[in-house]
Design an enzyme around this catalytic site. Structure first.
Site, mmCIF file in Angstrom:
data_model
loop_
_atom_site.group_PDB
_atom_site.id
_atom_site.type_symbol
_atom_site.label_atom_id
_atom_site.label_comp_id
_atom_site.label_asym_id
_atom_site.label_seq_id
_atom_site.Cartn_x
_atom_site.Cartn_y
_atom_site.Cartn_z
ATOM 1 N NE ARG A 49 -3.998 -2.051 2.165
ATOM 2 C CZ ARG A 49 -5.028 -2.141 3.005
ATOM 3 N NH1 ARG A 49 -5.175 -1.226 3.955
ATOM 4 N NH2 ARG A 49 -5.884 -3.128 2.912
ATOM 5 C CG ASP A 153 -14.189 5.690 6.953
ATOM 6 O OD1 ASP A 153 -14.872 4.649 7.024
ATOM 7 O OD2 ASP A 153 -12.940 5.672 6.871
#
Length: 283
Positions: A49, A153
């Site tokens: 990532r 979020d």
């Protein structure tokens, strides 16, 4: 006699090498920033990532990137910290995931008819969960329910998707009736896509929020219901306790907390009592 040449391709060195020291730095930084506890088995995930981010910003290695991250100041630094967090958060969601929760929610909302209901979904991801909550409210309380949903979020990229409210027509968890009632079908170049109808979208406010470092006072009036599903599994026990204490503080007396199927908070009996399968009531 010639020696046969192996058909196996040569080993290719990774573009960037994530040393154990760099991995430990990543673990420390993401824990401090977002409360996420990464175990040793996440080395490959972190490498994959963050490699994408290194390419985007042009750093030559993980050490250089982490040095720059820690030294930077100002708005640009805060933006890069957000990208760092975005890279390391996991977003797995679907419409009406863990369906028994939505049946329980519908019964709860039907019992609250005529009263305003305030709900917080604090792992909104790409939007499927908060839109499922809003659909349940309409089905349980009527076309214009006294229902307001705050959807948050920590990952700003997934929130952008959620706000847009556009999904593939074959999205998992949606039956034909809900597709017809709550979505508009794309035409022309948008064939194969669906968009959330405005009357559903207007029930939801999307905004970023960090459960670890966020300003809990900014959340406003107490909530009647909180959905915090499959979030606590990324926190260690002390962090879980701190977050549960704060959720207790922003829930109205008797408010309900919905959690993920693998999450168990029996050690927090002073804060929440188990009422049903993975549904807790504020003590």
């Amino acid at each position: 006699m010639s020696t046969p040449v192996s058909s196996m391709p040569p080993l290719v060195e990774p573009e960037f090498r994530l040393s154990h020291d760099d991995f430990d730095r990543v673990r420390s930084l993401i824990y401090g920033r977002a409360g996420i506890s990464l175990h040793a088995g996440k080395h490959a995930m972190v490498h994959s990532r963050l490699t994408r981010r290194l390419r985007e910003v042009g750093h030559r290695g993980f050490g250089e990137y982490l040095d720059a991250l820690e030294r930077a100041t100002g708005p640009a630094a805060e933006a890069e910290w957000q990208e760092f967090v975005n890279c390391l958060t996991t977003n797995l969601t679907a419409f009406f995931r863990e369906e028994h929760h939505f049946h329980a929610l519908a019964r709860d909302l039907q019992g609250r008819r005529g009263r305003a209901v305030r709900v917080w979904c604090n792992a909104a991801s790409t939007g499927e969960e908060p839109y499922s909550l809003a659909m349940t409210a309409i089905e349980a309380m009527g076309a214009s329910p006294p229902f307001r949903l705050l959807a948050t979020d920590i990952d700003t990229r997934v929130l952008a998707v959620a706000r847009r409210g556009v999904y593939e027509a074959g999205a998992r968890g949606l039956d034909a009736q809900r597709l017809k009632l709550h979505f508009q079908r794309g035409t022309g170049p948008n064939v194969g896509s669906i968009r959330v109808r405005p009357e559903l979208a207007r029930l939801i406010e999307f905004r970023p929020f960090n459960l670890i470092n966020g300003d809990w006072r900014s959340l406003g009036e107490p909530f009647d219901i909180i959905f915090c599903r499959n979030v606590m599994i990324y926190f260690d026990a002390p962090t879980q306790r701190r977050v549960l204490q704060r959720m207790h503080g922003v829930l109205a007396p008797g408010g309900m907390l919905y959690v993920g199927h693998s999450e168990n908070f029996t050690d927090a009996r002073d804060l929440f009592r188990l009422r049903s399968k993975t549904i807790y009531e504020r003590v």
